[in-house]
Motif scaffolding. Structure first.
Motif, PDB file in Angstrom:
ATOM      1  N   ALA A   2       0.828  -1.206   0.000  1.00  0.00           N
ATOM      2  CA  ALA A   2       0.000   0.000   0.000  1.00  0.00           C
ATOM      3  C   ALA A   2       0.864   1.258   0.000  1.00  0.00           C
ATOM      4  CB  ALA A   2      -0.947   0.005   1.183  1.00  0.00           C
ATOM      5  N   ASP A   3       1.949   1.240   0.783  1.00  0.00           N
ATOM      6  CA  ASP A   3       2.840   2.406   0.810  1.00  0.00           C
ATOM      7  C   ASP A   3       3.538   2.594  -0.528  1.00  0.00           C
ATOM      8  OD1 ASP A   3       2.168   2.984   3.415  1.00  0.00           O
ATOM      9  OD2 ASP A   3       3.910   1.976   4.285  1.00  0.00           O
ATOM     10  N   GLU A   4       3.978   1.484  -1.122  1.00  0.00           N
ATOM     11  CA  GLU A   4       4.623   1.556  -2.424  1.00  0.00           C
ATOM     12  C   GLU A   4       3.646   2.102  -3.470  1.00  0.00           C
ATOM     13  OE1 GLU A   4       6.826  -1.196  -5.803  1.00  0.00           O
ATOM     14  OE2 GLU A   4       5.549  -2.164  -4.310  1.00  0.00           O
ATOM     15  N   MET A   5       2.394   1.621  -3.428  1.00  0.00           N
ATOM     16  CA  MET A   5       1.385   2.075  -4.381  1.00  0.00           C
ATOM     17  C   MET A   5       1.146   3.571  -4.223  1.00  0.00           C
ATOM     18  SD  MET A   5      -0.590   0.831  -6.820  1.00  0.00           S
ATOM     19  CE  MET A   5      -0.814  -0.887  -6.428  1.00  0.00           C
ATOM     20  N   THR A   6       1.028   4.022  -2.984  1.00  0.00           N
ATOM     21  CA  THR A   6       0.828   5.449  -2.719  1.00  0.00           C
ATOM     22  C   THR A   6       1.987   6.253  -3.287  1.00  0.00           C
ATOM     23  OG1 THR A   6      -0.454   4.947  -0.742  1.00  0.00           O
ATOM     24  CG2 THR A   6       0.452   7.175  -0.908  1.00  0.00           C
ATOM     25  N   ASP A   7       3.205   5.793  -3.040  1.00  0.00           N
ATOM     26  CA  ASP A   7       4.390   6.497  -3.550  1.00  0.00           C
ATOM     27  C   ASP A   7       4.401   6.539  -5.075  1.00  0.00           C
ATOM     28  OD1 ASP A   7       5.219   6.890  -0.934  1.00  0.00           O
ATOM     29  OD2 ASP A   7       6.701   5.256  -0.979  1.00  0.00           O
ATOM     30  N   LEU A   8       4.051   5.428  -5.690  1.00  0.00           N
ATOM     31  CA  LEU A   8       4.031   5.383  -7.153  1.00  0.00           C
ATOM     32  C   LEU A   8       2.943   6.283  -7.723  1.00  0.00           C
ATOM     33  CD1 LEU A   8       4.592   1.557  -7.732  1.00  0.00           C
ATOM     34  CD2 LEU A   8       6.227   3.409  -8.188  1.00  0.00           C
ATOM     35  N   ILE A   9       1.792   6.282  -7.097  1.00  0.00           N
ATOM     36  CA  ILE A   9       0.697   7.145  -7.547  1.00  0.00           C
ATOM     37  C   ILE A   9       1.114   8.611  -7.450  1.00  0.00           C
ATOM     38  CG2 ILE A   9      -1.648   7.945  -6.994  1.00  0.00           C
ATOM     39  CD1 ILE A   9      -1.658   5.206  -8.379  1.00  0.00           C
ATOM     40  N   LEU A  10       1.764   8.977  -6.361  1.00  0.00           N
ATOM     41  CA  LEU A  10       2.254  10.354  -6.211  1.00  0.00           C
ATOM     42  C   LEU A  10       3.328  10.666  -7.257  1.00  0.00           C
ATOM     43  CD1 LEU A  10       2.438  10.650  -2.315  1.00  0.00           C
ATOM     44  CD2 LEU A  10       0.824  11.795  -3.854  1.00  0.00           C
ATOM     45  N   ALA A  11       4.166   9.680  -7.550  1.00  0.00           N
ATOM     46  CA  ALA A  11       5.280   9.896  -8.473  1.00  0.00           C
ATOM     47  C   ALA A  11       4.835  10.112  -9.916  1.00  0.00           C
ATOM     48  CB  ALA A  11       6.251   8.725  -8.396  1.00  0.00           C
ATOM     49  N   ILE A  12       3.651   9.641 -10.294  1.00  0.00           N
ATOM     50  CA  ILE A  12       3.230   9.874 -11.686  1.00  0.00           C
ATOM     51  C   ILE A  12       2.918  11.349 -11.938  1.00  0.00           C
ATOM     52  CG2 ILE A  12       2.434   7.529 -12.184  1.00  0.00           C
ATOM     53  CD1 ILE A  12      -0.444   8.544 -11.910  1.00  0.00           C
ATOM     54  N   SER A  13       2.850  12.143 -10.866  1.00  0.00           N
ATOM     55  CA  SER A  13       2.656  13.586 -11.019  1.00  0.00           C
ATOM     56  C   SER A  13       3.941  14.362 -10.782  1.00  0.00           C
ATOM     57  CB  SER A  13       1.602  14.082 -10.028  1.00  0.00           C
ATOM     58  OG  SER A  13       0.364  13.497 -10.305  1.00  0.00           O
ATOM     59  N   SER A  14       5.041  13.662 -10.616  1.00  0.00           N
ATOM     60  CA  SER A  14       6.323  14.290 -10.307  1.00  0.00           C
ATOM     61  C   SER A  14       6.760  15.226 -11.431  1.00  0.00           C
ATOM     62  CB  SER A  14       7.381  13.207 -10.095  1.00  0.00           C
ATOM     63  OG  SER A  14       8.662  13.782  -9.985  1.00  0.00           O
ATOM     64  N   GLN A  15       7.469  16.270 -11.052  1.00  0.00           N
ATOM     65  CA  GLN A  15       8.067  17.169 -12.045  1.00  0.00           C
ATOM     66  C   GLN A  15       9.299  16.526 -12.689  1.00  0.00           C
ATOM     67  OE1 GLN A  15       6.684  20.107 -13.023  1.00  0.00           O
ATOM     68  NE2 GLN A  15       5.010  19.435 -11.709  1.00  0.00           N
ATOM     69  N   ASP A  16       9.871  15.542 -12.000  1.00  0.00           N
ATOM     70  CA  ASP A  16      11.042  14.814 -12.496  1.00  0.00           C
ATOM     71  C   ASP A  16      10.564  13.761 -13.501  1.00  0.00           C
ATOM     72  OD1 ASP A  16      13.075  12.907 -12.884  1.00  0.00           O
ATOM     73  OD2 ASP A  16      13.955  13.331 -10.923  1.00  0.00           O
ATOM     74  N   LEU A  17      10.904  13.976 -14.748  1.00  0.00           N
ATOM     75  CA  LEU A  17      10.428  13.113 -15.823  1.00  0.00           C
ATOM     76  C   LEU A  17      10.885  11.661 -15.637  1.00  0.00           C
ATOM     77  CD1 LEU A  17       8.773  13.213 -18.416  1.00  0.00           C
ATOM     78  CD2 LEU A  17      10.877  13.687 -19.661  1.00  0.00           C
ATOM     79  N   ASP A  18      12.124  11.462 -15.217  1.00  0.00           N
ATOM     80  CA  ASP A  18      12.618  10.096 -15.000  1.00  0.00           C
ATOM     81  C   ASP A  18      11.835   9.402 -13.890  1.00  0.00           C
ATOM     82  OD1 ASP A  18      14.520  10.311 -17.005  1.00  0.00           O
ATOM     83  OD2 ASP A  18      16.076  11.049 -15.641  1.00  0.00           O
ATOM     84  N   GLU A  19      11.545  10.127 -12.808  1.00  0.00           N
ATOM     85  CA  GLU A  19      10.778   9.564 -11.698  1.00  0.00           C
ATOM     86  C   GLU A  19       9.367   9.194 -12.162  1.00  0.00           C
ATOM     87  OE1 GLU A  19       9.267  10.760  -7.183  1.00  0.00           O
ATOM     88  OE2 GLU A  19      10.498  12.181  -8.309  1.00  0.00           O
ATOM     89  N   ARG A  20       8.781  10.077 -12.954  1.00  0.00           N
ATOM     90  CA  ARG A  20       7.434   9.847 -13.475  1.00  0.00           C
ATOM     91  C   ARG A  20       7.398   8.600 -14.360  1.00  0.00           C
ATOM     92  NH1 ARG A  20       5.734  14.346 -17.068  1.00  0.00           N
ATOM     93  NH2 ARG A  20       6.371  15.568 -15.277  1.00  0.00           N
ATOM     94  N   HIS A  21       8.364   8.498 -15.262  1.00  0.00           N
ATOM     95  CA  HIS A  21       8.392   7.347 -16.171  1.00  0.00           C
ATOM     96  C   HIS A  21       8.666   6.042 -15.423  1.00  0.00           C
ATOM     97  CE1 HIS A  21       7.823   9.285 -20.051  1.00  0.00           C
ATOM     98  NE2 HIS A  21       8.485  10.305 -19.544  1.00  0.00           N
ATOM     99  N   GLU A  22       9.522   6.084 -14.425  1.00  0.00           N
ATOM    100  CA  GLU A  22       9.783   4.887 -13.619  1.00  0.00           C
ATOM    101  C   GLU A  22       8.513   4.457 -12.876  1.00  0.00           C
ATOM    102  OE1 GLU A  22      12.357   3.443  -9.773  1.00  0.00           O
ATOM    103  OE2 GLU A  22      13.210   5.030 -11.021  1.00  0.00           O
ATOM    104  N   ALA A  23       7.789   5.424 -12.345  1.00  0.00           N
ATOM    105  CA  ALA A  23       6.536   5.107 -11.646  1.00  0.00           C
ATOM    106  C   ALA A  23       5.528   4.493 -12.610  1.00  0.00           C
ATOM    107  CB  ALA A  23       5.956   6.363 -11.000  1.00  0.00           C
ATOM    108  N   GLU A  24       5.438   5.042 -13.806  1.00  0.00           N
ATOM    109  CA  GLU A  24       4.529   4.480 -14.817  1.00  0.00           C
ATOM    110  C   GLU A  24       4.878   3.024 -15.105  1.00  0.00           C
ATOM    111  OE1 GLU A  24       3.529   6.536 -18.506  1.00  0.00           O
ATOM    112  OE2 GLU A  24       4.426   8.332 -17.627  1.00  0.00           O
ATOM    113  N   GLU A  25       6.151   2.754 -15.338  1.00  0.00           N
ATOM    114  CA  GLU A  25       6.586   1.388 -15.655  1.00  0.00           C
ATOM    115  C   GLU A  25       6.271   0.431 -14.512  1.00  0.00           C
ATOM    116  OE1 GLU A  25       7.519   0.377 -18.650  1.00  0.00           O
ATOM    117  OE2 GLU A  25       7.332   2.457 -19.313  1.00  0.00           O
ATOM    118  N   ARG A  26       6.501   0.872 -13.293  1.00  0.00           N
ATOM    119  CA  ARG A  26       6.242  -0.003 -12.150  1.00  0.00           C
ATOM    120  C   ARG A  26       4.747  -0.247 -11.965  1.00  0.00           C
ATOM    121  NH1 ARG A  26       9.713   2.104  -7.388  1.00  0.00           N
ATOM    122  NH2 ARG A  26       8.777   0.331  -6.306  1.00  0.00           N
TER     123      ARG A  26
END
Length: 169
Positions: A2-26
């Motif tokens: 659940a914590d990982e999911m929350t972090d990934l969901i937040l990361a898809i809105s990140s300003q950091d493009l690499d972080e966003r793309h990694e979250a999408e892939e995961r």
């Protein structure tokens, strides 16, 4: 998880493009377990988060189809429905039959978004829409015909042939 999911969901809105793309892939790799949290983003997120959540749902594909359609039935928010329809339309042929089934809804606005998704799918939706234009109930036939018309020249040709076939019976 659940914590990982929350972090990934937040990361898809990140300003950091690499972080966003990694979250999408995961999230895509997580698949079905990510569908409902992503639908929540489509309901409550800002425009950017909704766009990325829809993109991930489209990439998850088949496991997201029914939950998206069911949520479109109960969730009246136009923006949510717009993003959900875009995600469904991006899934292609796999979404055609469930979308066509949704034409049986009494909700006019929902049927409009379903038509938009089918138009986005294009060619793979034409045959099933053509069949529905000749075989469904009155509302379904009307929805199928309007959707074929919205598809442009190719859809209009199918619409005319379905009307001609209806005259012959």
């Amino acid at each position: 998880m659940a914590d990982e999911m929350t972090d990934l969901i937040l990361a898809i809105s990140s300003q950091d493009l690499d972080e966003r793309h990694e979250a999408e892939e995961r999230l895509v790799a997580i698949g079905e377990d990510a569908v409902l949290p992503l639908i929540e983003v489509l309901i409550d997120g800002d425009a950017g988060a909704r766009w990325y959540a829809g993109r991930v749902l489209a990439r998850i594909g088949a496991p997201a189809i029914r939950p998206l359609i069911l949520t479109m039935i109960v969730e009246q928010d136009t923006q949510f429905r717009r993003y959900a329809a875009a995600a469904l339309g991006s899934m292609g042929e796999t979404a055609v039959e469930p979308l066509i089934e949704a034409f049986s809804s009494e909700d006019r606005e929902l049927r409009g978004f379903i038509a938009l998704a089918l138009c986005r799918i294009g060619e793979p939706a034409r045959g099933p829409l053509k069949r529905l234009a000749g075989e469904g109930d009155e509302v379904q036939r009307s929805c199928a015909r309007l959707t074929l018309w919205k598809m442009g020249e190719e859809g209009i040709n199918d619409l005319v042939s379905s009307l001609d076939a209806g005259k012959a019976t």
